[in-house]
Write an enzyme that holds these catalytic residues in place. Structure first.
Site, short mmCIF file in Angstrom:
data_model
loop_
_atom_site.label_atom_id
_atom_site.label_comp_id
_atom_site.label_asym_id
_atom_site.label_seq_id
_atom_site.Cartn_x
_atom_site.Cartn_y
_atom_site.Cartn_z
N LYS A 208 0.84 -1.21 0.00
CA LYS A 208 0.00 0.00 0.00
C LYS A 208 0.88 1.26 0.00
CE LYS A 208 -3.37 2.48 2.75
NZ LYS A 208 -4.31 2.50 3.86
N GLU A 214 10.33 -4.75 4.68
CA GLU A 214 10.34 -6.17 4.26
C GLU A 214 10.09 -6.28 2.77
OE1 GLU A 214 8.76 -4.91 6.83
OE2 GLU A 214 8.74 -6.29 8.55
N GLY A 278 -4.84 -1.66 4.91
CA GLY A 278 -4.09 -2.83 4.44
C GLY A 278 -4.81 -4.14 4.71
N ARG A 279 -5.33 -4.28 5.94
CA ARG A 279 -5.97 -5.56 6.30
C ARG A 279 -7.36 -5.71 5.70
NH1 ARG A 279 -4.86 -2.12 10.25
NH2 ARG A 279 -6.48 -1.21 11.57
N GLU A 364 -5.17 -6.18 14.70
CA GLU A 364 -4.61 -4.88 14.32
C GLU A 364 -5.73 -3.82 14.37
OE1 GLU A 364 -2.67 -3.88 10.34
OE2 GLU A 364 -0.91 -4.52 11.44
N HIS A 395 -6.42 -32.65 17.83
CA HIS A 395 -5.34 -33.47 18.35
C HIS A 395 -4.20 -32.62 18.89
CE1 HIS A 395 -7.27 -37.08 16.79
NE2 HIS A 395 -7.67 -36.28 15.82
N LYS A 519 9.11 -0.85 14.17
CA LYS A 519 9.69 -0.59 12.85
C LYS A 519 10.79 0.46 12.95
CE LYS A 519 5.45 -1.04 10.06
NZ LYS A 519 4.57 -0.29 9.16
O1 LIG Z 1 1.04 -2.72 2.25
P1 LIG Z 1 2.15 -2.11 3.05
O2 LIG Z 1 2.10 -0.61 3.01
O3 LIG Z 1 3.47 -2.64 2.60
O4 LIG Z 1 1.94 -2.48 4.56
C1 LIG Z 1 1.96 -3.80 5.00
C2 LIG Z 1 1.37 -3.95 6.37
O5 LIG Z 1 2.08 -3.16 7.31
C3 LIG Z 1 1.17 -2.58 8.23
O6 LIG Z 1 1.04 -1.23 7.95
C4 LIG Z 1 1.62 -2.65 9.65
O7 LIG Z 1 2.48 -3.66 9.93
C5 LIG Z 1 -0.13 -3.32 7.97
O8 LIG Z 1 -1.24 -2.64 8.42
C6 LIG Z 1 -0.06 -3.50 6.52
O9 LIG Z 1 -1.00 -4.42 6.04
#
Ligand SMILES: O=P(O)(O)OC[C@H]1O[C@](O)(CO)[C@@H](O)[C@@H]1O
Length: 555
Positions: A208, A214, A278-279, A364, A395, A519
């Site tokens: 987003k 990452e 995002g979620r 979240e 189990h 972060k």
């Molecule tokens: O889509 P992006 O901006 O890479 O963010 C990834 C994720 O990181 C967050 O902002 C927080 O970890 C989430 O809400 C989001 O889904």
């Protein structure tokens, strides 16, 4: 925007607390004395059939929960959300994931923009692109068609797509495989690219913000892998890598300028908007990998499923409004019965990533301790969601749900038809599977009494260990089959349940400031890890010690 209401000062809350203090859970007795109980507490929403009767609910409790929704203006806030009001006040944004699945004929003006038109224009581009990849018209640098699509994203840009891909595998185009890289642990990229052929691989960088450490790190690693491997195969010569990147990388983001900075042609990027959290984004262009895997028609059915649940949430009367009732039930379980966690137990192997997906959606969203006006909260919010598919969980951890000391409400999810109707001799294996689903909710609700245990001839000294108290709350959600539409309905159901809980608690379910500190610190700590002495000494004693341990052992 209206100020949030402290739910604990409402009259309904006081009455619910009173009802709790008088409550003597007795599901056996309640079922025996009220033959209407199942009918009264079973509801349909689109294709979902939801039985709440095995919860610790009484008529009075339900009535007062609905009053609580009234007093905290849950439905008023629902209408604000659907209309595009900036209910995400800490980020001054609308919350409009519901606009992502509205039919093209709908209109919705938000902040001077007709958003449904925007949504469908991006969707059409995504569908066009998906068709090209599916039909082999989108070629890699050496003219070969794509056989593998790798989605690089994390959080909402990963959990939704991977969960849906796994859930709808029977709908995935034959000969096409999708993979998902999320973790910055280099193992993830290394393992998921190890056996890939770069000539037939397409990467989708899904982020987003297009700033996530990452995702950008993994995207760079994937780009390096692609170019190095193409070179090693003799498929790429010279220094100009732009064509290879253009043919093997596309992006999904709200930040198209940053996509261009990364080197991905904006013509190969699909946008969405800051009013999609995002979620809550699996049904936006973040689902591009799914549109490719499942095809535009199935993706459109998936969106229609979400929309069917949205319409139910908007139009069903409160007494039959399933997301409203399930959200209120969660409030009852958390705030009055003291449940700290909530198990989600799909009896569908295809939903094996659903609990993980729900963890981000719910935790979240509602893991907050201030109301949306900043006031401190002194009541519980946001239960811990967890789970595994049945029967595997049976189990592993069901023991604690059946006989442990904590109250763990559980949602059981099952489908009447299986995509794989196998038989074991005479036995239909899906029926054997579903028998476990029915058995578990029955055992949780009705247990086994001392007398029943004794009647089985159990030695007296082990009778206590074999008693099941029952009265363990569960909800059963069933649908005819796990189709794209039903999955959309299920996701939207949980989105709206999460909304309802957040609205009662008075929290902004649409920000996530709690993930920021870690972060920031990771970036600040990196120099210390990489060898900078001054940066190391600036850390607290425990962190210094751990980093020193790392340095001594890194080999
Ligand atoms: O889509 P992006 O901006 O890479 O963010 C990834 C994720 O990181 C967050 O902002 C927080 O970890 C989430 O809400 C989001 O889904």
């Amino acid at each position: 925007m209206k100020d949030p209401i402290n739910p604990t000062i409402t009259e309904a809350w006081t009455r619910l607390a009173q009802l709790k203090s008088e409550l003597e859970p007795d599901l056996r007795g309640w079922f025996d004395s009220d033959r209407q109980r199942v009918e009264k507490f079973t509801f349909d929403a689109a294709d979902l059939h939801v039985d709440l009767s095995k919860n610790l609910l009484t008529d009075d409790v339900l009535k007062n929960l609905l009053d609580l929704a009234d007093e905290t203006d849950v439905l008023g806030r629902r209408d604000q959300m659907f209309a595009g009001d900036h209910i995400n006040n800490t980020e001054d944004r609308a919350v409009l994931h519901t606009a992502l699945r509205r039919p093209a004929t709908d209109k919705l003006m938000v902040d001077g923009q007709e958003v449904v038109t925007d949504v469908h224009s991006v969707l059409n581009r995504v569908y066009d692109f998906a068709n090209k990849v599916r039909e082999g018209q989108w070629k890699g640098i050496t003219g070969k068609s794509i056989t593998h699509v790798v989605n690089i994203g994390i959080g909402g840009s990963d959990l939704g797509p991977v969960m849906v891909y796994e859930a709808l595998k029977p709908y995935v185009k034959e000969g096409l495989e999708c993979r998902f890289i999320s973790n910055i642990d280099p193992t993830d990229v290394a393992q998921k690219t190890a056996d890939l052929d770069p000539e037939t691989t397409l990467f989708i960088v899904a982020s987003k913000t297009f700033t996530t450490l990452e995702t950008l790190t993994n995207a760079r690693l994937a780009r390096t892998w692609l170019l190095d491997t193409l070179r090693a195969q003799g498929a790429l010569q010279g220094d100009d890598t732009s064509e290879a990147v253009a043919k093997h990388f596309v992006a999904v983001s709200t930040a198209l300028d940053k996509v261009a900075e990364f080197g991905i042609d904006p013509a190969n990027a699909f946008g969405f908007w800051d009013w999609v959290g995002g979620r809550y984004s699996v049904d936006s262009a973040i689902g591009t990998v799914l549109a490719i895997a499942l095809g535009p028609d199935n993706f459109a059915d998936f969106l229609a499923g979400f929309n069917a649940m949205d319409v139910h949430f908007q139009q069903a009367e409160p007494e039959k409004n399933v997301p409203l009732l399930m959200g209120l039930l969660n409030v009852w379980n958390v705030n009055f019965l003291g449940a700290a966690s909530h198990a989600v137990l799909p009896y569908a192997q295809q939903l094996h990533r659903f609990p993980a997906y729900l963890q981000q959606l719910t935790m979240e969203s509602n893991g907050k301790s201030v109301r949306w006006d900043g006031a401190q909260i002194d009541y519980a919010t946001g239960e811990i969601f967890w789970g595994e598919p049945g029967t595997n969980g049976q189990h592993a951890f069901y023991q604690l749900i059946h006989q442990g000391t904590q109250l763990i409400p559980a949602d059981f999810i099952a489908f009447a038809r299986s995509a794989y109707p196998l038989a074991d001799g005479e036995k239909n294996v899906h029926e054997l599977f579903l028998s476990n689903f029915f058995a578990q909710t029955k055992a949780l609700a009705f247990g086994k009494t001392e007398e029943e245990v004794r009647a089985e001839g159990t030695a007296e000294e082990i009778v206590p260990a074999r008693v099941f108290t029952g009265n363990k709350p569960s909800t059963s959600i069933m649908a005819p089959a796990l189709t794209p539409s039903v999955l959309g309905q299920l996701i939207a159901l949980y989105e709206h349940i999460t909304f309802v809980q957040g609205a009662v608690w008075g929290v902004n379910s649409y920000d996530q400031w709690g993930v920021e500190l870690g972060k920031q610190l990771a970036l600040q700590i990196y120099p210390a890890v990489a060898g900078d002495e001054a940066a190391l000494e600036a850390q607290d004693d425990s962190t210094q010690e751990l980093i020193r341990y790392y340095r001594e052992n890194r080999g």
